[in-house]
Design an enzyme around this catalytic site. Sequence first.
Site, mmCIF file in Angstrom:
data_model
loop_
_atom_site.group_PDB
_atom_site.id
_atom_site.type_symbol
_atom_site.label_atom_id
_atom_site.label_comp_id
_atom_site.label_asym_id
_atom_site.label_seq_id
_atom_site.Cartn_x
_atom_site.Cartn_y
_atom_site.Cartn_z
ATOM 1 N N HIS A 109 30.788 73.608 68.983
ATOM 2 C CA HIS A 109 31.358 74.589 69.902
ATOM 3 C C HIS A 109 31.561 74.068 71.317
ATOM 4 O O HIS A 109 32.077 74.791 72.174
ATOM 5 C CB HIS A 109 30.496 75.853 69.926
ATOM 6 C CG HIS A 109 31.307 77.111 69.999
ATOM 7 N ND1 HIS A 109 30.818 78.350 69.669
ATOM 8 C CD2 HIS A 109 32.597 77.331 70.357
ATOM 9 C CE1 HIS A 109 31.759 79.272 69.829
ATOM 10 N NE2 HIS A 109 32.844 78.670 70.255
ATOM 11 N N ASP A 136 29.562 84.768 67.885
ATOM 12 C CA ASP A 136 28.625 83.663 67.743
ATOM 13 C C ASP A 136 27.210 84.207 67.539
ATOM 14 O O ASP A 136 26.886 85.298 68.024
ATOM 15 C CB ASP A 136 28.669 82.821 69.026
ATOM 16 C CG ASP A 136 28.140 81.402 68.861
ATOM 17 O OD1 ASP A 136 27.258 81.187 68.003
ATOM 18 O OD2 ASP A 136 28.595 80.509 69.606
ATOM 19 N N HIS A 138 24.861 82.540 68.869
ATOM 20 C CA HIS A 138 24.284 82.056 70.117
ATOM 21 C C HIS A 138 25.189 82.411 71.292
ATOM 22 O O HIS A 138 26.408 82.523 71.150
ATOM 23 C CB HIS A 138 24.106 80.537 70.066
ATOM 24 C CG HIS A 138 23.416 80.058 68.826
ATOM 25 N ND1 HIS A 138 24.105 79.771 67.663
ATOM 26 C CD2 HIS A 138 22.107 79.835 68.565
ATOM 27 C CE1 HIS A 138 23.242 79.387 66.733
ATOM 28 N NE2 HIS A 138 22.020 79.413 67.243
ATOM 29 N N ASP A 140 25.555 80.484 73.980
ATOM 30 C CA ASP A 140 26.127 79.249 74.525
ATOM 31 C C ASP A 140 26.273 79.329 76.044
ATOM 32 O O ASP A 140 27.282 78.900 76.612
ATOM 33 C CB ASP A 140 27.477 78.940 73.864
ATOM 34 C CG ASP A 140 27.309 78.536 72.402
ATOM 35 O OD1 ASP A 140 26.161 78.348 71.963
ATOM 36 O OD2 ASP A 140 28.323 78.427 71.695
ATOM 37 N N HIS A 153 26.979 71.753 73.253
ATOM 38 C CA HIS A 153 27.585 72.890 72.548
ATOM 39 C C HIS A 153 26.891 74.207 72.894
ATOM 40 O O HIS A 153 27.396 75.270 72.544
ATOM 41 C CB HIS A 153 27.612 72.654 71.037
ATOM 42 C CG HIS A 153 26.298 72.798 70.325
ATOM 43 N ND1 HIS A 153 26.205 73.012 68.969
ATOM 44 C CD2 HIS A 153 25.015 72.762 70.770
ATOM 45 C CE1 HIS A 153 24.933 73.100 68.612
ATOM 46 N NE2 HIS A 153 24.194 72.945 69.682
ATOM 47 N N ASP A 240 32.521 81.187 66.132
ATOM 48 C CA ASP A 240 31.552 80.241 65.589
ATOM 49 C C ASP A 240 31.139 80.778 64.223
ATOM 50 O O ASP A 240 30.669 81.915 64.114
ATOM 51 C CB ASP A 240 30.346 80.140 66.526
ATOM 52 C CG ASP A 240 29.386 79.034 66.143
ATOM 53 O OD1 ASP A 240 29.152 78.846 64.932
ATOM 54 O OD2 ASP A 240 28.850 78.368 67.045
ATOM 55 N N ASP A 242 28.660 80.317 62.535
ATOM 56 C CA ASP A 242 27.258 80.720 62.396
ATOM 57 C C ASP A 242 27.018 82.166 62.823
ATOM 58 O O ASP A 242 25.896 82.668 62.705
ATOM 59 C CB ASP A 242 26.314 79.757 63.122
ATOM 60 C CG ASP A 242 26.352 79.836 64.640
ATOM 61 O OD1 ASP A 242 26.801 80.858 65.196
ATOM 62 O OD2 ASP A 242 25.908 78.867 65.287
ATOM 63 N N GLU A 285 31.996 74.875 64.255
ATOM 64 C CA GLU A 285 30.682 74.659 63.637
ATOM 65 C C GLU A 285 30.646 74.699 62.115
ATOM 66 O O GLU A 285 29.582 74.887 61.530
ATOM 67 C CB GLU A 285 29.643 75.637 64.207
ATOM 68 C CG GLU A 285 29.432 75.520 65.714
ATOM 69 C CD GLU A 285 28.591 74.325 66.140
ATOM 70 O OE1 GLU A 285 28.067 73.621 65.253
ATOM 71 O OE2 GLU A 285 28.461 74.086 67.354
#
Length: 313
Positions: A109, A136, A138, A140, A153, A240, A242, A285
């Site tokens: 990312h 996402d 996360h 980030d 990332h 993302d 994930d 990702e």
Amino acid sequence: MPTAKNDCFMPRENISIIGFPMDLGSGRRGVDMGPSALRIANLERRLRNLGYKVEDLGDIKIKIMEKQRVGDPKLRYLNEVLKTSLTLARTVEKVLDKGNFPLCIGGDHSMAIGTIAGIAAHCKKNKKSLGVIWIDAHADMNTHETTPSGNIHGMPLAASMGLGHPSLVNFYGIKPKLKPEHCALIGIRSVDIEERKNIRKLNPAVYTMSDVDKLGIHRVISRVLKQFRQQVDHIHVSFDVDSVDPSIAPGVGTPVKGGLNYREAHLLMETIAECGCMSSLEVAEVNPILDVHNTSAVFAAELIASSMGQRIL
């Protein structure tokens, strides 16, 4: 505050695919093969079947980790990340200037450093305001001062909003590239302790998985899209993989349990498509090393198709 014009959100029929095989921003090998995995999952054919004209621009060249020096442990592989992000930013800006739709496929990312920079430059030239929907697990939103790993990332969103190391914040000559009030995070469920301070400082809209559980994904994305259509002229979606639960997509860079389920992910992207307001997209990702028979890449390709208008009927 600008009011979005309908013609700003007309879907572009020409899609330019840009591969960014980056794993230097991540702490785990394999995501550099993400673009290839998505192509193997028939991404281009899926888009052509929806009536789009598709041009695959290939992959941006990135030196492998074995040929690089880590450098600052708080900004791992910074020089190569900046060098390749510059190429990505220029490519994205050029695609938008031609009137095409940039579809960036990664790669970790950290690619968002380049994509958002290129979009911001295009918007600045055309006096448009930029909004980003960040999907996402996360946030980030680490910086070199808060990161527990040094992996870049985990920093692109903070840097795009003007927080972090000067080399990232000032990248591509635009600072900030994104206003916090024009950013919405969806699906968040893994945030570092010090990173929380950065989130509170910048204060973008954040919809955690708890919020998704309580409100429902349709209400969440509808709320975001309604706000953005009133405030911005260009909506960029940064997805993302994930963000999705690893039981559905195990082959991702940093899997976290408790993510979006199959239908929530598709409904999210279908609602974005129905809005007709997405002007650029990146998918990050995908990690084939951790995958099973490329199922995560196939799922990601299906989500991209949903975001571009594919429906059950």
